[in-house]
Scaffold this motif. Structure first.
Motif, PDB file in Angstrom:
ATOM      1  N   TYR A  64      37.514  39.910  39.918  1.00 14.14           N
ATOM      2  CA  TYR A  64      36.678  40.839  39.148  1.00 14.14           C
ATOM      3  C   TYR A  64      37.571  41.785  38.336  1.00 14.14           C
ATOM      4  CZ  TYR A  64      32.492  39.497  41.812  1.00 14.14           C
ATOM      5  OH  TYR A  64      31.444  38.800  42.359  1.00 14.14           O
ATOM      6  N   PRO A  65      37.071  42.290  37.210  1.00 13.61           N
ATOM      7  CA  PRO A  65      37.863  43.250  36.432  1.00 13.61           C
ATOM      8  C   PRO A  65      38.148  44.516  37.237  1.00 13.61           C
ATOM      9  CG  PRO A  65      35.608  43.101  35.589  1.00 13.61           C
ATOM     10  CD  PRO A  65      35.790  41.971  36.555  1.00 13.61           C
ATOM     11  N   THR A  66      39.315  45.087  36.998  1.00 14.22           N
ATOM     12  CA  THR A  66      39.734  46.277  37.737  1.00 14.22           C
ATOM     13  C   THR A  66      38.729  47.408  37.593  1.00 14.22           C
ATOM     14  OG1 THR A  66      42.050  45.672  37.388  1.00 14.22           O
ATOM     15  CG2 THR A  66      41.606  47.938  38.051  1.00 14.22           C
ATOM     16  N   SER A  67      38.159  47.553  36.409  1.00 12.40           N
ATOM     17  CA  SER A  67      37.182  48.629  36.180  1.00 12.40           C
ATOM     18  C   SER A  67      35.992  48.514  37.122  1.00 12.40           C
ATOM     19  CB  SER A  67      36.690  48.596  34.733  1.00 12.40           C
ATOM     20  OG  SER A  67      36.075  47.342  34.434  1.00 12.40           O
ATOM     21  N   ASP A 116      45.899  41.442  45.231  1.00 12.21           N
ATOM     22  CA  ASP A 116      45.066  40.514  44.468  1.00 12.21           C
ATOM     23  C   ASP A 116      43.694  41.135  44.232  1.00 12.21           C
ATOM     24  OD1 ASP A 116      46.888  38.219  44.463  1.00 12.21           O
ATOM     25  OD2 ASP A 116      46.510  38.150  46.628  1.00 12.21           O
ATOM     26  N   PRO A 117      43.290  41.299  42.970  1.00  5.28           N
ATOM     27  CA  PRO A 117      41.946  41.827  42.677  1.00  5.28           C
ATOM     28  C   PRO A 117      40.887  40.967  43.350  1.00  5.28           C
ATOM     29  CG  PRO A 117      43.270  41.747  40.684  1.00  5.28           C
ATOM     30  CD  PRO A 117      44.044  41.003  41.735  1.00  5.28           C
ATOM     31  N   TYR A 118      39.952  41.575  44.029  1.00  3.07           N
ATOM     32  CA  TYR A 118      38.944  40.855  44.795  1.00  3.07           C
ATOM     33  C   TYR A 118      38.154  39.898  43.893  1.00  3.07           C
ATOM     34  CZ  TYR A 118      34.725  39.965  47.515  1.00  3.07           C
ATOM     35  OH  TYR A 118      33.668  39.365  48.167  1.00  3.07           O
ATOM     36  N   LEU A 174      35.951  46.938  40.084  1.00  2.20           N
ATOM     37  CA  LEU A 174      36.398  47.173  41.455  1.00  2.20           C
ATOM     38  C   LEU A 174      36.571  48.664  41.730  1.00  2.20           C
ATOM     39  CD1 LEU A 174      39.037  44.311  41.860  1.00  2.20           C
ATOM     40  CD2 LEU A 174      36.660  44.334  42.627  1.00  2.20           C
ATOM     41  N   LEU A 175      37.077  49.396  40.743  1.00  2.00           N
ATOM     42  CA  LEU A 175      37.299  50.836  40.929  1.00  2.00           C
ATOM     43  C   LEU A 175      35.981  51.610  40.902  1.00  2.00           C
ATOM     44  CD1 LEU A 175      40.497  51.454  38.753  1.00  2.00           C
ATOM     45  CD2 LEU A 175      40.332  51.461  41.253  1.00  2.00           C
ATOM     46  N   PHE A 231      45.370  45.878  46.575  1.00  2.00           N
ATOM     47  CA  PHE A 231      46.321  46.110  45.488  1.00  2.00           C
ATOM     48  C   PHE A 231      47.046  44.824  45.075  1.00  2.00           C
ATOM     49  CE2 PHE A 231      45.850  50.469  47.003  1.00  2.00           C
ATOM     50  CZ  PHE A 231      45.762  51.151  45.795  1.00  2.00           C
TER      51      PHE A 231
END
Length: 498
Positions: A458-461, A453-455, A463-464, A451
């Motif tokens: 990469y875009p959140t979409s 730092d985005p890995y 990652l989710l 939560f």
């Protein structure tokens, strides 16, 4: 359906060690150790090995031997309500084998490239551009990289025929050939690395202890994480392999041999990698921190650069290095796919041959996703999430269920009766208290990090959907499969193993 068995103890241990020794030993351990205190890292690493690695290996050997089948069946036989955990781990193995096979295909291609150093001078551009055809973003999938398909087919063919032949004639036989060959070839690479100018510099960076990092909790998290991932635990592999053991087999000593064999190879890999990186640093006149890397970057960018600059036998060194990656990957791939094959066989009462055909066909089809232009993106995201939120969590749940809701003394005494030496209550303390506490802490840190730092930016979409979605799908599919009817009349009893 009669359960198959290993031909002898040596075959089982070589197969277990072969499963544990994989790509991560060569390209993950050296960099993790370097980043976390060098020689000082060996202290938390050894502590993690003794408090988590070996105890969990003993536990999983005991579960498989006592449960008498695939992971879902073994957990089911221990407690009727635990079948879903076995299927969760099977689904984790399914996800892993689909991209792991592609990495081996890359290594197989690079083995061929090494014969004429086809990657040229700009090894980074060759990997991401010419070879992978990497697209500009995750959602720009691109087309299939046809030149990756052939080695991928070869990888799957080798794994297919190995499993098709069964335990003795397939897995055990290939383990007895491949493992000694892998160790021999890697020793040759090690001696070559140690003979290079700058090797001492590299080894000093690898072994010189940074004692300040021993007191940093991140170092201990890294040590436990490395032990957990490198020993193939919580993938259902060791449970499946131990289910083929005769009832009077030693499990305690076998666990120690497997664990120390794996760690010994990791240490050898660290020596090899950093002796070569030391040479690279001297040749480039830069600090070793500028050439040190892990993962795909180490294997397919840095090492080709090193091979280019060797004073002699460049092609041979490259052929041996990438050949070792292929061999290490194949033995691990065989073990991962066997997890799925065994589970499908038990659940749906299929012959080994039919199960191998169906499982291989499905896994190969999915693996093609990683042979597209966006394949590396998919691989990176899914690998991160399935390990951080799949393997670790399933291992934590396994320890909680067995430690707190099952009589561990049953597994301990069962193993003590047939092993070269007995284990005491220290083992139960590790399984019930110490290791679950550490894994819980690591899991919390992973959640906070996800939560915060985005890995890798990469875009959140992505990652989710790809990351979290894949990890969640493994759990849901595991539950769905646990609710399907058993087609094997031998496995319909609801009686718990006494």
């Amino acid at each position: 359906m009669k359960n198959e068995q290993w031909g002898n103890r040596a075959g089982f241990i070589l197969a277990a060690v072969g499963s544990a020794i994989g790509l991560g030993n060569i390209w993950r351990f050296p960099y993790v150790a370097y980043e976390n205190g060098g020689g000082a890292f060996l202290i938390p690493y050894l502590f993690a090995l003794l408090t988590a690695g070996i105890p969990i290996l003993i536990l999983e050997f005991g579960i498989g031997k006592r449960g008498g089948g695939s992971a879902p069946l073994s957990f089911r036989n221990l407690n009727q309500k635990w079948e879903w955990l076995g299927w969760w781990q099977v689904m984790i193995s399914f996800v892993i084998i689909t991209y792991y096979s592609v990495i081996i295909a890359w290594a197989m291609s690079y083995t061929k490239f090494s014969l004429n150093l086809a990657w040229g001078e700009d090894t980074k551009d060759f990997l991401f551009g010419n070879f992978l055809g990497l697209t500009d973003s995750v959602w720009e999938v691109g087309g299939l990289q046809t030149h990756i398909i052939l080695p991928l087919v070869i990888v799957w063919a080798i794994v297919f025929f190995t499993l098709y032949k069964g335990i003795k004639s397939g897995i055990e036989r290939i383990s007895k050939i491949v493992m000694p060959l892998l160790i021999l070839l890697f020793l040759i690479i090690t001696f070559r690395g140690l003979s290079l100018e700058g090797a001492t510099l590299g080894l000093n960076h690898f072994f010189t202890p940074d004692w300040s990092k021993v007191w940093n909790y991140k170092t201990w998290v890294a040590a436990y994480g490395q032990i957990f991932f490198s020993l193939s635990i919580a993938y259902a592999i060791m449970i499946t392999y131990s289910s083929y053991l005769p009832k009077k087999s030693d499990v305690n000593n076998s666990a120690f041999i497997t664990a120390f064999g794996n760690s010994g190879f990791e240490l050898l890999a660290g020596i090899t990698v950093f002796s070569v990186l030391g040479f690279m640093a001297v040749q480039s006149n830069v600090d070793i921190s500028e050439v040190a890397a892990g993962g795909v970057g180490l294997a397919f960018v840095v090492f080709p650069k090193v091979i280019n600059t060797l004073p002699a036998f460049n092609e041979l060194f490259g052929f041996l290095f990438f050949g070792c990656l292929v061999l290490a990957g194949l033995t691990s791939s065989v073990s991962i796919l066997e997890v799925i094959v065994a589970a499908i066989r038990d659940k749906f009462n299929l012959t080994r041959q039919r199960a191998v055909v169906w499982v291989t066909a499905v896994c190969f089809s999915v693996s093609l996703l990683y042979a597209t232009g966006a394949g590396l993106y998919f691989l990176d995201i899914i690998d991160h999430f399935i390990n951080s939120f799949g393997v670790l969590l399933s291992g934590l749940v396994e320890l909680i269920l067995l430690g707190w809701f099952y009589q561990l003394s049953k597994i301990r005494e069962d193993g003590n009766m047939t092993s070269d030496f007995r284990i005491g209550t220290w083992w139960e303390i590790m399984v019930k208290y110490v290791t679950p506490a550490v894994l819980f802490f690591i899991s919390i840190q992973n959640v906070i990090g996800a939560f915060k730092d985005p890995y890798e930016g990469y875009p959140t979409s992505a990652l989710l959907i790809l990351g979290a979605g894949c990890a969640l799908a493994a759990i849901l599919l595991g539950y769905v499969f646990s609710k399907l009817k058993w087609h094997n009349p031998q496995h319909t009893s609801k009686k718990e193993v006494a």
